[in-house]
Motif scaffolding. Sequence first.
Motif, PDB file in Angstrom:
ATOM      1  N   ARG A 254      43.600  29.719  -8.488  1.00 14.89           N
ATOM      2  CA  ARG A 254      42.992  29.742  -7.158  1.00 14.89           C
ATOM      3  C   ARG A 254      42.472  31.131  -6.808  1.00 14.89           C
ATOM      4  NH1 ARG A 254      46.219  28.755  -2.742  1.00 14.89           N
ATOM      5  NH2 ARG A 254      48.169  29.139  -3.835  1.00 14.89           N
ATOM      6  N   PRO A 255      41.178  31.326  -6.888  1.00 12.05           N
ATOM      7  CA  PRO A 255      40.606  32.559  -6.339  1.00 12.05           C
ATOM      8  C   PRO A 255      40.682  32.510  -4.809  1.00 12.05           C
ATOM      9  CG  PRO A 255      39.086  31.481  -7.868  1.00 12.05           C
ATOM     10  CD  PRO A 255      40.162  30.500  -7.541  1.00 12.05           C
ATOM     11  N   VAL A 256      40.772  33.676  -4.175  1.00  2.00           N
ATOM     12  CA  VAL A 256      40.841  33.758  -2.725  1.00  2.00           C
ATOM     13  C   VAL A 256      39.611  34.506  -2.239  1.00  2.00           C
ATOM     14  CG1 VAL A 256      42.183  34.557  -0.752  1.00  2.00           C
ATOM     15  CG2 VAL A 256      43.352  33.743  -2.813  1.00  2.00           C
ATOM     16  N   PRO A 257      38.589  33.787  -1.750  1.00  6.50           N
ATOM     17  CA  PRO A 257      37.363  34.463  -1.318  1.00  6.50           C
ATOM     18  C   PRO A 257      37.574  35.253  -0.031  1.00  6.50           C
ATOM     19  CG  PRO A 257      37.233  32.122  -0.806  1.00  6.50           C
ATOM     20  CD  PRO A 257      38.496  32.323  -1.599  1.00  6.50           C
ATOM     21  N   VAL A 258      37.059  36.475   0.008  1.00  6.72           N
ATOM     22  CA  VAL A 258      37.031  37.276   1.230  1.00  6.72           C
ATOM     23  C   VAL A 258      35.598  37.740   1.441  1.00  6.72           C
ATOM     24  CG1 VAL A 258      39.429  38.032   0.968  1.00  6.72           C
ATOM     25  CG2 VAL A 258      37.593  39.412   0.021  1.00  6.72           C
ATOM     26  N   GLN A 259      35.244  38.000   2.679  1.00  5.65           N
ATOM     27  CA  GLN A 259      33.857  38.298   3.005  1.00  5.65           C
ATOM     28  C   GLN A 259      33.548  39.791   3.033  1.00  5.65           C
ATOM     29  OE1 GLN A 259      31.667  35.739   3.100  1.00  5.65           O
ATOM     30  NE2 GLN A 259      33.535  34.612   2.549  1.00  5.65           N
ATOM     31  N   SER A 260      34.549  40.616   3.234  1.00  8.91           N
ATOM     32  CA  SER A 260      34.339  42.059   3.330  1.00  8.91           C
ATOM     33  C   SER A 260      35.490  42.774   2.641  1.00  8.91           C
ATOM     34  CB  SER A 260      34.244  42.490   4.797  1.00  8.91           C
ATOM     35  OG  SER A 260      33.191  41.836   5.466  1.00  8.91           O
ATOM     36  N   GLY A 261      35.423  44.096   2.635  1.00  9.40           N
ATOM     37  CA  GLY A 261      36.449  44.884   1.971  1.00  9.40           C
ATOM     38  C   GLY A 261      36.052  45.228   0.557  1.00  9.40           C
ATOM     39  N   VAL A 262      37.050  45.542  -0.275  1.00  9.77           N
ATOM     40  CA  VAL A 262      36.742  45.988  -1.633  1.00  9.77           C
ATOM     41  C   VAL A 262      37.491  45.210  -2.711  1.00  9.77           C
ATOM     42  CG1 VAL A 262      36.187  48.329  -0.883  1.00  9.77           C
ATOM     43  CG2 VAL A 262      38.527  47.787  -1.579  1.00  9.77           C
ATOM     44  N   HIS A 263      38.387  44.299  -2.318  1.00 14.94           N
ATOM     45  CA  HIS A 263      39.098  43.560  -3.353  1.00 14.94           C
ATOM     46  C   HIS A 263      39.591  42.210  -2.847  1.00 14.94           C
ATOM     47  CE1 HIS A 263      42.014  46.560  -1.624  1.00 14.94           C
ATOM     48  NE2 HIS A 263      42.587  45.425  -1.292  1.00 14.94           N
TER      49      HIS A 263
END
Length: 338
Positions: A254-263
């Motif tokens: 399960r990848p965990v998508p995030v919209q901002s940040g660096v990781h």
Amino acid sequence: MFTYGTAQGLPSLLHVLIRHLADYQVFTRPEHLMVTSGVQQALAILTTMPFPSGRDTVLLEQPSYHLFVRLLNCYGIPARGITRTEKGIDLNELEQLFQTGSIKLFYTIPRFHNPLGTSYTEDTKKAIAGLAKRYDVYIIEDDYLADLETNSKSDPIFAYGPSHVIYLKSYSKILFPGLRVGVAVLPHSLQPIFSSYKQLSDIDSAMLSQAALEIYIQSGMFERRKQRIVATYHNRMLQLNRALALYNDLDDIRPVPVQSGVHTHILLPDELQIPTLLNRLGKQQIVLKALDDSYLDGFAVRPMLKLSITQVREEQIEEGVSRIFDEIKRMRGMRTRR
């Protein structure tokens, strides 16, 4: 530059920082600020100095910033952990720990968590601020990537309860690590003891670095660089999300998508040998990091990989993700044949 400064910081910089912090919904006065030699110095002081409550235990999310975990171990600071996942933390468990755990500090990275990459909801941040005030526990809010926030409605915990929040901001991440300038916004009750420990630590923070930061902000260079970095990292993160969606056809990863940040991070099945995977990927010049050192001793380590976009070009991201999943499938194929 040719005399000692003050433990609090360069006076002219403090007034500049007051206006600058207001852009992050941190409204305070100069007497509440303390310039530090990076956020790491502030963390070292806060964990070793006594607190009005007389309590001695530091609570931190698990996983957490690996150098903070090392700091606690180095100084022998009593510490407890609370599990943080991509969904956040259990607020009922947090309240129970605040009630019964002799907690003096709760260290948290509310947005762009290191190493998870995820952020708390506004409701969670409000709840944490409320619990801190109710049980007289101080929050260390490490907002080290505040400059990368793209959601104008996202506020720090400090905005919901400054009386029990110590707000930390790094200026090294958005400029360059060698600058070693951070700022701590302290409640009135903690200022005298923090200042005393700070003076014993380094007398004062580097005046040259403070003056450079003041000029950088006042001239507008900080804001221009910030906008370039935000755009660059945002585009890389979107590319990473697209690549993860494209190449992950495995039901139990399960990848965990995030919209901002660096990781961000990938959750892996328990049986996958992470050290072997990292070694195989390293031979392909894909450098990833296991998260064992982000956990307190004895705390259950979840099987996951941290993915960072800071040291990779946008055009390299898709190929890197493709190789990660190819290697995972290859390892599983070897295990099946055995």
